[in-house]
Design an enzyme around this catalytic site. Structure first.
Site, PDB file in Angstrom:
ATOM      1  N   ARG A 144      -3.454  -0.791   8.975  1.00 48.88           N
ATOM      2  CA  ARG A 144      -4.216  -2.010   8.212  1.00 48.88           C
ATOM      3  C   ARG A 144      -4.056  -3.080   9.695  1.00 48.88           C
ATOM      4  O   ARG A 144      -2.982  -3.347  10.100  1.00 48.88           O
ATOM      5  CB  ARG A 144      -3.583  -2.602   7.128  1.00 48.88           C
ATOM      6  CG  ARG A 144      -4.159  -3.902   6.857  1.00 48.88           C
ATOM      7  CD  ARG A 144      -3.745  -4.521   5.265  1.00 48.88           C
ATOM      8  NE  ARG A 144      -2.330  -4.497   5.012  1.00 48.88           N
ATOM      9  CZ  ARG A 144      -1.603  -4.814   4.119  1.00 48.88           C
ATOM     10  NH1 ARG A 144      -2.585  -5.104   3.045  1.00 48.88           N
ATOM     11  NH2 ARG A 144      -0.506  -4.990   3.896  1.00 48.88           N
ATOM     12  N   ARG A 193       9.201  -2.763  -0.292  1.00 46.20           N
ATOM     13  CA  ARG A 193       8.222  -3.443  -1.102  1.00 46.20           C
ATOM     14  C   ARG A 193       7.812  -2.496  -2.386  1.00 46.20           C
ATOM     15  O   ARG A 193       7.562  -3.133  -3.591  1.00 46.20           O
ATOM     16  CB  ARG A 193       6.824  -3.780  -0.431  1.00 46.20           C
ATOM     17  CG  ARG A 193       7.057  -4.955   0.539  1.00 46.20           C
ATOM     18  CD  ARG A 193       5.899  -5.055   1.823  1.00 46.20           C
ATOM     19  NE  ARG A 193       4.843  -5.221   1.312  1.00 46.20           N
ATOM     20  CZ  ARG A 193       3.849  -4.930   2.400  1.00 46.20           C
ATOM     21  NH1 ARG A 193       3.843  -4.500   3.529  1.00 46.20           N
ATOM     22  NH2 ARG A 193       2.632  -4.976   1.885  1.00 46.20           N
ATOM     23  N   ARG A 202       0.428  -7.377  10.161  1.00 51.76           N
ATOM     24  CA  ARG A 202       1.345  -8.230   9.488  1.00 51.76           C
ATOM     25  C   ARG A 202       2.617  -7.772   9.921  1.00 51.76           C
ATOM     26  O   ARG A 202       2.975  -6.390  10.017  1.00 51.76           O
ATOM     27  CB  ARG A 202       1.266  -8.078   7.889  1.00 51.76           C
ATOM     28  CG  ARG A 202      -0.032  -8.856   7.399  1.00 51.76           C
ATOM     29  CD  ARG A 202      -0.265  -8.664   5.921  1.00 51.76           C
ATOM     30  NE  ARG A 202       0.759  -8.360   5.172  1.00 51.76           N
ATOM     31  CZ  ARG A 202       0.648  -8.222   3.747  1.00 51.76           C
ATOM     32  NH1 ARG A 202      -0.560  -8.311   3.239  1.00 51.76           N
ATOM     33  NH2 ARG A 202       1.751  -7.759   2.905  1.00 51.76           N
ATOM     34  N   ARG A 257       4.357 -11.189 -10.286  1.00 52.14           N
ATOM     35  CA  ARG A 257       5.066 -10.073  -9.904  1.00 52.14           C
ATOM     36  C   ARG A 257       6.567  -9.681 -10.702  1.00 52.14           C
ATOM     37  O   ARG A 257       7.149  -8.933 -10.315  1.00 52.14           O
ATOM     38  CB  ARG A 257       5.564 -10.157  -8.526  1.00 52.14           C
ATOM     39  CG  ARG A 257       4.388  -9.371  -7.631  1.00 52.14           C
ATOM     40  CD  ARG A 257       4.814 -10.076  -6.127  1.00 52.14           C
ATOM     41  NE  ARG A 257       4.550  -8.813  -5.025  1.00 52.14           N
ATOM     42  CZ  ARG A 257       3.628  -8.980  -4.264  1.00 52.14           C
ATOM     43  NH1 ARG A 257       2.668  -9.803  -4.391  1.00 52.14           N
ATOM     44  NH2 ARG A 257       3.496  -8.176  -3.461  1.00 52.14           N
TER      45      ARG A 257
HETATM   46  P1  AP5 Z   1      -5.267  -3.738   0.826  1.00 57.45           P
HETATM   47  O1  AP5 Z   1      -6.510  -4.240   0.032  1.00 57.45           O
HETATM   48  O2  AP5 Z   1      -4.888  -5.066   1.719  1.00 57.45           O
HETATM   49  O3  AP5 Z   1      -4.107  -3.656  -0.395  1.00 57.45           O
HETATM   50  P2  AP5 Z   1      -3.220  -4.514  -1.134  1.00 57.45           P
HETATM   51  O4  AP5 Z   1      -2.917  -3.922  -2.641  1.00 57.45           O
HETATM   52  O5  AP5 Z   1      -3.919  -5.990  -1.169  1.00 57.45           O
HETATM   53  O6  AP5 Z   1      -1.792  -4.609  -0.463  1.00 57.45           O
HETATM   54  P3  AP5 Z   1      -0.878  -5.715   0.242  1.00 57.45           P
HETATM   55  O7  AP5 Z   1      -0.136  -5.136   1.094  1.00 57.45           O
HETATM   56  O8  AP5 Z   1      -1.664  -7.038   0.669  1.00 57.45           O
HETATM   57  O9  AP5 Z   1      -0.078  -6.026  -1.161  1.00 57.45           O
HETATM   58  P4  AP5 Z   1       1.168  -6.478  -1.246  1.00 57.45           P
HETATM   59  O10 AP5 Z   1       1.325  -6.874  -2.746  1.00 57.45           O
HETATM   60  O11 AP5 Z   1       2.324  -5.672  -0.672  1.00 57.45           O
HETATM   61  O12 AP5 Z   1       1.379  -7.878  -0.253  1.00 57.45           O
HETATM   62  P5  AP5 Z   1       1.191  -9.387  -0.643  1.00 57.45           P
HETATM   63  O13 AP5 Z   1       0.498  -9.845   0.630  1.00 57.45           O
HETATM   64  O14 AP5 Z   1       0.848  -9.752  -2.069  1.00 57.45           O
HETATM   65  O15 AP5 Z   1      -5.524  -2.584   1.251  1.00 57.45           O
HETATM   66  C1  AP5 Z   1      -4.347  -2.149   2.152  1.00 57.45           C
HETATM   67  C2  AP5 Z   1      -5.217  -1.204   3.371  1.00 57.45           C
HETATM   68  O16 AP5 Z   1      -6.012  -0.188   2.690  1.00 57.45           O
HETATM   69  C3  AP5 Z   1      -6.458  -1.994   3.973  1.00 57.45           C
HETATM   70  O17 AP5 Z   1      -6.311  -1.723   5.274  1.00 57.45           O
HETATM   71  C4  AP5 Z   1      -7.693  -1.448   3.355  1.00 57.45           C
HETATM   72  O18 AP5 Z   1      -8.854  -1.574   4.016  1.00 57.45           O
HETATM   73  C5  AP5 Z   1      -7.333  -0.060   2.721  1.00 57.45           C
HETATM   74  N1  AP5 Z   1      -7.800   0.180   1.735  1.00 57.45           N
HETATM   75  C6  AP5 Z   1      -7.872  -0.407   0.444  1.00 57.45           C
HETATM   76  N2  AP5 Z   1      -8.785   0.192  -0.454  1.00 57.45           N
HETATM   77  C7  AP5 Z   1      -9.012   1.642   0.023  1.00 57.45           C
HETATM   78  C8  AP5 Z   1      -9.442   2.539  -0.439  1.00 57.45           C
HETATM   79  N3  AP5 Z   1      -9.915   2.668  -1.906  1.00 57.45           N
HETATM   80  N4  AP5 Z   1      -9.462   3.796   0.342  1.00 57.45           N
HETATM   81  C9  AP5 Z   1      -9.177   3.772   1.804  1.00 57.45           C
HETATM   82  N5  AP5 Z   1      -8.378   2.975   2.245  1.00 57.45           N
HETATM   83  C10 AP5 Z   1      -8.427   1.514   1.363  1.00 57.45           C
HETATM   84  O19 AP5 Z   1       2.964  -9.788  -0.705  1.00 57.45           O
HETATM   85  C11 AP5 Z   1       3.479  -9.838   0.719  1.00 57.45           C
HETATM   86  C12 AP5 Z   1       4.810 -10.268   0.409  1.00 57.45           C
HETATM   87  O20 AP5 Z   1       4.842 -11.642   0.329  1.00 57.45           O
HETATM   88  C13 AP5 Z   1       5.831  -9.717  -0.508  1.00 57.45           C
HETATM   89  O21 AP5 Z   1       6.292  -8.588   0.064  1.00 57.45           O
HETATM   90  C14 AP5 Z   1       6.701 -10.906  -1.089  1.00 57.45           C
HETATM   91  O22 AP5 Z   1       7.859 -10.957  -0.128  1.00 57.45           O
HETATM   92  C15 AP5 Z   1       5.846 -11.949  -0.828  1.00 57.45           C
HETATM   93  N6  AP5 Z   1       5.133 -12.312  -2.265  1.00 57.45           N
HETATM   94  C16 AP5 Z   1       3.592 -12.327  -2.490  1.00 57.45           C
HETATM   95  N7  AP5 Z   1       3.304 -12.871  -3.774  1.00 57.45           N
HETATM   96  C17 AP5 Z   1       4.734 -12.911  -4.368  1.00 57.45           C
HETATM   97  C18 AP5 Z   1       5.145 -13.208  -5.591  1.00 57.45           C
HETATM   98  N8  AP5 Z   1       4.199 -13.347  -6.520  1.00 57.45           N
HETATM   99  N9  AP5 Z   1       6.165 -13.170  -6.045  1.00 57.45           N
HETATM  100  C19 AP5 Z   1       7.363 -13.006  -5.007  1.00 57.45           C
HETATM  101  N10 AP5 Z   1       6.961 -12.727  -3.734  1.00 57.45           N
HETATM  102  C20 AP5 Z   1       5.538 -12.707  -3.275  1.00 57.45           C
END
Ligand code: AP5
Length: 215
Positions: A127, A172, A161, A88
């Site tokens: 979600r 974010r 969440r 990221r």
């Molecule tokens: P979903 O598939 O859940 O989307 P996603 O891209 O995985 O979204 P996230 O919110 O999980 O991503 P994020 O990057 O913010 O969170 P993360 O957990 O990595 O889809 C979303 C919704 O839409 C679902 O309900 C799904 O059913 C629906 N949907 C999907 N596709 C669809 C379609 N085509 N049409 C209609 N509906 C659809 O990170 C969380 C936190 O963790 C960050 O903010 C940070 O604090 C920390 N973190 C994680 N990784 C790192 C890193 N590498 N470095 C630093 N901090 C980090």
């Protein structure tokens, strides 16, 4: 095959990574899921991550790169992985290169999910997941067949969440634009970036990713 799924919050990275796991026997490495598990378990990593995650800010680079390296060591050298939500930042992209080189692994594709940010807020605030088996649902786009009952395990223990509210989602997204989008040129120079329209249905996005992987 080791691939990165890149895109802003709610772009569908987790959704598509689960499908790739099923279809290709790959393993999804989601730093978000790993950090949430650490928060739940109350580990040292979890304590460092909790407040940052709830505010929508990034967790320090060395923390996430450490957990990714450890996870890869648990998997066999031939096990293909999907990096979901990692790297990221430029520092994480550099660490990933070192982590992969040290294990004789190489990235084959970086798939960028191209999406409309306003629609993502709706995706994220709607979600929820099954607290028992982890199956993902959405208030509008993916409801369980029987209201209030998980299709997969039959339990009724759903959860949302803490960072899935509009204010945190906007933070974010800002973090994504400022720190994550700028790493794309690193991979573009290597010729491994493929843009996929993330605004179609889940099945359409999946088909587009499959088409890229079969090239
Ligand atoms: P979903 O598939 O859940 O989307 P996603 O891209 O995985 O979204 P996230 O919110 O999980 O991503 P994020 O990057 O913010 O969170 P993360 O957990 O990595 O889809 C979303 C919704 O839409 C679902 O309900 C799904 O059913 C629906 N949907 C999907 N596709 C669809 C379609 N085509 N049409 C209609 N509906 C659809 O990170 C969380 C936190 O963790 C960050 O903010 C940070 O604090 C920390 N973190 C994680 N990784 C790192 C890193 N590498 N470095 C630093 N901090 C980090």
């Amino acid at each position: 095959m080791d691939i990165i799924l890149l895109g802003p919050p709610g772009a569908g990275k987790g959704t598509q990574a689960s499908r790739l796991e099923e279809e290709h026997g790959m393993v999804q490495l989601s730093t978000g899921d790993m950090l949430r598990a650490a928060v739940k378990a109350g580990t040292e990593v979890g304590l460092k991550a909790k407040a940052l995650m709830e505010a929508g800010e990034l967790v320090p680079d060395e923390v996430v790169s450490g957990i990714i390296g450890d996870k890869l060591d648990e998997l066999g050298p031939d096990q293909g992985v999907i990096f979901d939500g990692y790297p990221r930042t430029a520092a994480q992209a550099e660490s990933l290169d070192e982590i992969l080189a040290a294990r004789n692994r190489k990235l084959s594709h970086v798939i960028e999910l191209v999406v409309d940010e306003d629609a993502l807020v709706e995706r994220i605030v709607g979600r929820y997941t099954c607290g028992s088996c982890g199956e993902g649902y959405h208030d509008t786009f993916k409801k369980p067949a029987k209201e209030g009952v998980c299709d997969v395990c039959g339990k009724s223990d759903f959860k949302r969440r803490p960072d899935d509210n509009e204010e945190t989602v906007r933070t974010r997204m800002k973090e994504y634009r400022a720190k994550t989008e700028p790493i794309l040129p690193i991979y573009e120079k290597r010729g491994i970036v493929h843009k996929v329209n993330g605004m179609g249905s889940m099945a359409e996005v999946n088909d587009a990713i499959e088409a890229v992987l079969s090239l």
